[in-house]
Scaffold this active site. Structure first.
Site, short mmCIF file in Angstrom:
data_model
loop_
_atom_site.label_atom_id
_atom_site.label_comp_id
_atom_site.label_asym_id
_atom_site.label_seq_id
_atom_site.Cartn_x
_atom_site.Cartn_y
_atom_site.Cartn_z
CG ASP A 57 60.97 73.43 41.26
OD1 ASP A 57 61.00 74.65 41.49
OD2 ASP A 57 60.00 72.87 40.73
CD GLN A 126 56.37 66.46 38.37
OE1 GLN A 126 55.31 66.98 38.73
NE2 GLN A 126 57.40 67.18 38.01
CG ASP A 246 50.45 75.77 34.71
OD1 ASP A 246 51.63 75.40 34.55
OD2 ASP A 246 50.07 76.44 35.69
CD GLU A 259 49.39 72.76 37.10
OE1 GLU A 259 50.59 72.46 37.09
OE2 GLU A 259 48.92 73.70 37.79
CB SER A 262 53.72 72.89 35.10
OG SER A 262 54.45 74.10 35.05
#
Length: 345
Positions: A57, A126, A246, A259, A262
């Site tokens: 990414d 995450q 988000d 946040e 996503s």
């Protein structure tokens, strides 16, 4: 002084031992609940991938991945993942999963260009997840239905924490509010995207902002998003641009928007070409990942990432992400936290 905000009256509700125990408890509960809600099977994921495959990414396109040569492979270059956005789609395809079923994994990354503050760290942890979907479900309605399942998991987790630590009272509203980035831009034309997020989260408590990465009505972009995983260019059935977004909550400790996740419906063979062209990245068409995608060899998926430490920080009412994870911080930040009674692990 580094970007640091310590509320004047801040004091951690849990001590260090309670915090460590709560982190394990919270993470175990959340991932089990999430996997049940979304039909996700846990898989093992890579810490690094080969440079030049197109799998990593590239986030906003400016962050530098941490690279290293491998002695026993002719000094071939590897790079630490920024996230597993594309790798997961390959995994779902490889496993041959049917629509409505997917995978999740623990993603650990190093983002050397991160600007360090209360919620940003060099170390990123995450849950990355991805599920197969039927191409007919490339709709914003389907995206919203999955977001609502994620929100139910958050609500369930909030009660689980409260049931064990009564001093941490629930604050999430009963429902999540869906908003479009271009609507918020029109409502607050003189504010930045971060300021708009602040206003939306303060008003609603939890929001899902749709349309991250594509151009808004005024030509601006709400926030950067790579052109080769989320679909932010499609005009959906509501006549708006974007099949991603988000999820943000109001953080009562810091008094700002936070946040947590996503996510989005992934690009199709045609939309990835459109997005590569819009971002001036057409050379990526020749990378291995992109060749498979454009040739229609990858399963249509929907997926995202959920910050583990941010989730713990939010539910345990911490003011600094370093209170729930171990990382490296600037000396002035460490000193300020120590003098203010903020314990960095």
């Amino acid at each position: 002084m580094s970007k640091l905000n310590i509320p004047a009256d801040y004091k951690s509700i849990l001590n260090e031992k309670e915090t460590e125990n709560a982190i394990v408890m919270l993470k175990n509960f959340f991932q089990t609940s999430l996997s049940t809600e979304l039909n996700l099977t846990r898989v093992t994921a890579p810490l690094f991938v080969k440079t030049g495959t197109g799998i990593n990414d590239d986030l906003n396109g400016v962050e530098r991945p941490v690279r290293f040569p491998v002695k026993d492979m002719g000094e071939q270059s590897m790079e630490i993942v920024h996230s597993l956005a594309k790798w997961k789609r390959l995994k779902v395809t490889e496993l041959g999963l049917k629509p409505g079923f997917g995978v999740y994994t623990d993603m650990n990354a190093i983002r050397a260009d991160e600007e360090l503050d209360n919620i940003h760290s060099l170390y990123v942890d995450q849950w990355d997840w991805e599920m197969a979907i039927d191409p007919k479900n490339r709709t914003v309605a389907y995206l919203k239905s999955v977001v609502e399942k994620l929100f139910r998991t958050l609500k369930r987790t909030e009660f689980y924490v409260y049931d064990r630590y009564p001093s941490i009272t629930p604050i999430l509203p009963e429902n999540i509010t869906f908003l479009y980035a271009d609507d918020l831009q029109k409502e607050f034309p003189n504010k930045s995207p971060k300021e708009r997020e602040f206003e939306a989260c303060k008003k609603y408590g939890v929001v899902f902002i749709i349309g991250i990465g594509g151009k808004l009505g005024n030509g601006d972009i709400w926030d950067g998003r790579a052109p080769d995983y989320d679909d932010w260019i499609t005009i959906n059935e509501e006549g708006r641009r974007g099949l991603n977004g988000d999820l943000l909550v109001w953080n009562p400790v810091l008094g700002n928007a936070l946040e947590l996740s996503s996510m989005g419906i992934r690009v199709s063979p045609s939309t990835v070409v459109e997005q590569l062209e819009e971002r001036g990245c057409m050379e990526r068409k020749d990378l291995p990942f992109h060749k498979k995608l454009i040739a229609g060899e990858l399963t249509q998926t929907l997926g995202g990432g959920i910050g583990q430490s941010r989730l713990c920080m939010y539910f345990l009412r911490k003011c600094h992400i370093g209170e729930v994870q171990v990382s490296i911080w600037p000396e002035d930040m460490v000193s300020k936290c120590r003098s203010s009674g903020v314990l960095l692990l």
